[in-house]
Scaffold this active site. Structure first.
Site, PDB file in Angstrom:
ATOM      1  N   VAL A 126      60.170  34.011 -24.700  1.00  0.00           N
ATOM      2  CA  VAL A 126      60.458  33.992 -23.303  1.00  0.00           C
ATOM      3  C   VAL A 126      62.341  33.872 -23.260  1.00  0.00           C
ATOM      4  O   VAL A 126      62.669  32.873 -23.696  1.00  0.00           O
ATOM      5  CB  VAL A 126      59.908  32.653 -22.547  1.00  0.00           C
TER       6      VAL A 126
ATOM      7  N   HIS B   3      65.014  27.300 -24.121  1.00  0.00           N
ATOM      8  CA  HIS B   3      63.933  26.443 -23.812  1.00  0.00           C
ATOM      9  C   HIS B   3      63.853  25.580 -25.280  1.00  0.00           C
ATOM     10  O   HIS B   3      63.816  26.215 -26.187  1.00  0.00           O
ATOM     11  CB  HIS B   3      62.402  26.878 -23.436  1.00  0.00           C
ATOM     12  N   MET B   4      63.785  24.331 -25.170  1.00  0.00           N
ATOM     13  CA  MET B   4      63.455  23.351 -26.251  1.00  0.00           C
ATOM     14  C   MET B   4      61.902  23.019 -26.337  1.00  0.00           C
ATOM     15  O   MET B   4      61.373  22.772 -25.282  1.00  0.00           O
ATOM     16  CB  MET B   4      64.273  22.411 -26.151  1.00  0.00           C
TER      17      MET B   4
ATOM     18  N   ASP C   2      53.682  22.801 -22.341  1.00  0.00           N
ATOM     19  CA  ASP C   2      53.374  24.071 -22.755  1.00  0.00           C
ATOM     20  C   ASP C   2      52.057  24.743 -22.639  1.00  0.00           C
ATOM     21  O   ASP C   2      51.137  23.678 -22.636  1.00  0.00           O
ATOM     22  CB  ASP C   2      53.547  24.195 -24.237  1.00  0.00           C
TER      23      ASP C   2
HETATM   24  P1  AMP Z   1      58.975  30.793 -27.561  1.00  0.00           P
HETATM   25  O1  AMP Z   1      58.412  31.694 -28.425  1.00  0.00           O
HETATM   26  O2  AMP Z   1      59.825  30.016 -28.131  1.00  0.00           O
HETATM   27  O3  AMP Z   1      59.779  31.798 -26.559  1.00  0.00           O
HETATM   28  O4  AMP Z   1      57.970  29.983 -26.755  1.00  0.00           O
HETATM   29  C1  AMP Z   1      57.488  30.203 -25.644  1.00  0.00           C
HETATM   30  C2  AMP Z   1      56.353  29.032 -25.041  1.00  0.00           C
HETATM   31  O5  AMP Z   1      56.242  29.348 -23.684  1.00  0.00           O
HETATM   32  C3  AMP Z   1      55.125  29.221 -25.761  1.00  0.00           C
HETATM   33  O6  AMP Z   1      55.056  28.061 -26.708  1.00  0.00           O
HETATM   34  C4  AMP Z   1      54.075  29.615 -24.614  1.00  0.00           C
HETATM   35  O7  AMP Z   1      52.917  28.935 -24.877  1.00  0.00           O
HETATM   36  C5  AMP Z   1      54.688  29.011 -23.329  1.00  0.00           C
HETATM   37  N1  AMP Z   1      54.635  29.402 -22.228  1.00  0.00           N
HETATM   38  C6  AMP Z   1      54.219  30.668 -22.019  1.00  0.00           C
HETATM   39  N2  AMP Z   1      53.696  30.750 -20.520  1.00  0.00           N
HETATM   40  C7  AMP Z   1      53.893  29.547 -20.000  1.00  0.00           C
HETATM   41  C8  AMP Z   1      53.600  28.812 -18.829  1.00  0.00           C
HETATM   42  N3  AMP Z   1      53.202  29.654 -17.795  1.00  0.00           N
HETATM   43  N4  AMP Z   1      53.670  27.325 -18.821  1.00  0.00           N
HETATM   44  C9  AMP Z   1      53.799  26.972 -19.796  1.00  0.00           C
HETATM   45  N5  AMP Z   1      54.177  27.543 -20.833  1.00  0.00           N
HETATM   46  C10 AMP Z   1      54.023  28.798 -21.166  1.00  0.00           C
END
Ligand code: AMP
Length: 121
Positions: free
Chosen positions: A100, A104-105, A33
């Site tokens: 996103v 995703h887990m 992450d």
């Molecule tokens: P969620 O709120 O469950 O949708 O989590 C989305 C996660 O994606 C967050 O923990 C962000 O820090 C992570 N994230 C966003 N962009 C990226 C990226 N380019 N690479 C890795 N993690 C990311």
């Protein structure tokens, strides 16, 4: 929530954006992450275009589902937190603050990770 083919994880899968890869299979990708909430914070995603867990379980093949569940356990093993313990979280929809729209887990560990949810005010 509709699937947006230009979401950040779809772009990582297409190689348009880099990631710090932990593990990859025909059906899954695991990477760090970008904003870690614990010493180990890995995201495990299916390669297929699924918005969330409900969408995935409704439409994914048994092979994809098996690969995804195994990838989650393997992420913990590869990052050295399988024995000390870890938390697996998936945010689904508005109330969970899913940012996103690609399933995703979150795999979190490397220290005690605290209460399951924030207490009420
Ligand atoms: P969620 O709120 O469950 O949708 O989590 C989305 C996660 O994606 C967050 O923990 C962000 O820090 C992570 N994230 C966003 N962009 C990226 C990226 N380019 N690479 C890795 N993690 C990311």
């Amino acid at each position: 929530m509709a699937y947006d083919p230009n979401n950040i994880f779809a772009r990582i899968l297409r190689g348009e954006i880099p990631c710090k890869k932990i593990d990859e299979t025909d059906h899954t990708l695991s990477f760090e992450d970008i904003n870690p909430q614990a010493p180990v914070h890995v995201l495990v995603i299916p390669k297929g275009a699924y918005v969330d867990w409900a969408d995935f379980t409704a439409r994914a093949s048994d092979c994809e589902i098996a690969a995804f569940t195994k990838a989650i356990a393997r992420a913990a093993e590869l990052t050295g937190i399988a024995d000390t313990g870890y938390r697996v979280i998936s945010n689904i929809g508005n109330d969970s603050h899913q940012e996103v729209p690609h399933l995703h887990m979150h795999v979190l560990g490397g220290r005690p990770v605290g209460p399951l949810v924030l207490p009420r005010d």
